[in-house]
Design a protein around this motif. Sequence first.
Motif, PDB file in Angstrom:
ATOM      1  N   GLY A 183      31.935  43.916-100.490  1.00 33.57           N
ATOM      2  CA  GLY A 183      30.841  43.227 -99.809  1.00 33.57           C
ATOM      3  C   GLY A 183      29.508  43.898-100.060  1.00 33.57           C
ATOM      4  O   GLY A 183      28.492  43.227-100.267  1.00 33.57           O
ATOM      5  N   ALA A 184      29.499  45.228-100.036  1.00 33.37           N
ATOM      6  CA  ALA A 184      28.265  45.958-100.310  1.00 33.37           C
ATOM      7  C   ALA A 184      27.805  45.733-101.745  1.00 33.37           C
ATOM      8  O   ALA A 184      26.603  45.575-102.006  1.00 33.37           O
ATOM      9  N   LEU A 185      28.738  45.688-102.674  1.00 32.81           N
ATOM     10  CA  LEU A 185      28.381  45.449-104.074  1.00 32.81           C
ATOM     11  C   LEU A 185      27.892  44.014-104.278  1.00 32.81           C
ATOM     12  O   LEU A 185      26.968  43.778-105.066  1.00 32.81           O
ATOM     13  N   ALA A 186      28.483  43.066-103.560  1.00 31.35           N
ATOM     14  CA  ALA A 186      27.998  41.682-103.630  1.00 31.35           C
ATOM     15  C   ALA A 186      26.572  41.590-103.099  1.00 31.35           C
ATOM     16  O   ALA A 186      25.742  40.854-103.655  1.00 31.35           O
ATOM     17  N   MET A 187      26.270  42.330-102.050  1.00 34.97           N
ATOM     18  CA  MET A 187      24.901  42.346-101.529  1.00 34.97           C
ATOM     19  C   MET A 187      23.933  42.991-102.527  1.00 34.97           C
ATOM     20  O   MET A 187      22.789  42.559-102.661  1.00 34.97           O
ATOM     21  N   PHE A 188      24.396  44.016-103.254  1.00 37.66           N
ATOM     22  CA  PHE A 188      23.561  44.630-104.284  1.00 37.66           C
ATOM     23  C   PHE A 188      23.207  43.601-105.350  1.00 37.66           C
ATOM     24  O   PHE A 188      22.047  43.501-105.772  1.00 37.66           O
ATOM     25  N   TRP A 189      24.208  42.828-105.816  1.00 39.85           N
ATOM     26  CA  TRP A 189      23.932  41.825-106.841  1.00 39.85           C
ATOM     27  C   TRP A 189      23.009  40.731-106.306  1.00 39.85           C
ATOM     28  O   TRP A 189      22.167  40.210-107.037  1.00 39.85           O
ATOM     29  N   LEU A 190      23.153  40.395-105.032  1.00 43.25           N
ATOM     30  CA  LEU A 190      22.269  39.399-104.435  1.00 43.25           C
ATOM     31  C   LEU A 190      20.827  39.909-104.392  1.00 43.25           C
ATOM     32  O   LEU A 190      19.887  39.175-104.729  1.00 43.25           O
ATOM     33  N   VAL A 191      20.640  41.157-104.017  1.00 45.45           N
ATOM     34  CA  VAL A 191      19.302  41.746-103.996  1.00 45.45           C
ATOM     35  C   VAL A 191      18.750  41.858-105.418  1.00 45.45           C
ATOM     36  O   VAL A 191      17.561  41.632-105.646  1.00 45.45           O
ATOM     37  N   ALA A 192      19.610  42.178-106.399  1.00 43.25           N
ATOM     38  CA  ALA A 192      19.152  42.265-107.792  1.00 43.25           C
ATOM     39  C   ALA A 192      18.688  40.898-108.303  1.00 43.25           C
ATOM     40  O   ALA A 192      17.663  40.808-108.993  1.00 43.25           O
ATOM     41  N   LEU A 193      19.413  39.844-107.951  1.00 44.99           N
ATOM     42  CA  LEU A 193      18.980  38.493-108.348  1.00 44.99           C
ATOM     43  C   LEU A 193      17.693  38.091-107.635  1.00 44.99           C
ATOM     44  O   LEU A 193      16.819  37.460-108.228  1.00 44.99           O
ATOM     45  N   LEU A 194      17.584  38.461-106.380  1.00 43.11           N
ATOM     46  CA  LEU A 194      16.362  38.184-105.640  1.00 43.11           C
ATOM     47  C   LEU A 194      15.181  38.934-106.252  1.00 43.11           C
ATOM     48  O   LEU A 194      14.067  38.413-106.315  1.00 43.11           O
ATOM     49  N   ASN A 195      15.430  40.139-106.734  1.00 42.82           N
ATOM     50  CA  ASN A 195      14.388  40.930-107.381  1.00 42.82           C
ATOM     51  C   ASN A 195      13.924  40.277-108.684  1.00 42.82           C
ATOM     52  O   ASN A 195      12.765  40.415-109.070  1.00 42.82           O
TER      53      ASN A 195
END
Length: 81
Positions: free
Chosen positions: A9-21
């Motif tokens: 879940g934490a890694l999925a949130m990292f990828w979500l933040v990376a896409l948002l970036n």
Amino acid sequence: MHVLSFAKGALAMFWLVALLNLTYPFGEPLHRGLLWASAAMLLVHVGEAALFNGRLKTRPFPWLERFQVLLFGFLHLRGLR
């Protein structure tokens, strides 16, 4: 097993933040650092998917397994029995 789910879940949130970036760039020091970190992590996960390709071919949906390895890397491989 709960730690593995939390880490995914934490890694999925990292990828979500990376896409948002990528769509809405953050401030300059954070933007460039997150971009390099996500590129390095994606490169490592591509290497893992290539390395464990033979193991993933035996699964029912190998394309889905490869995609999950690209997202979660070793965390997904650890969950396979």
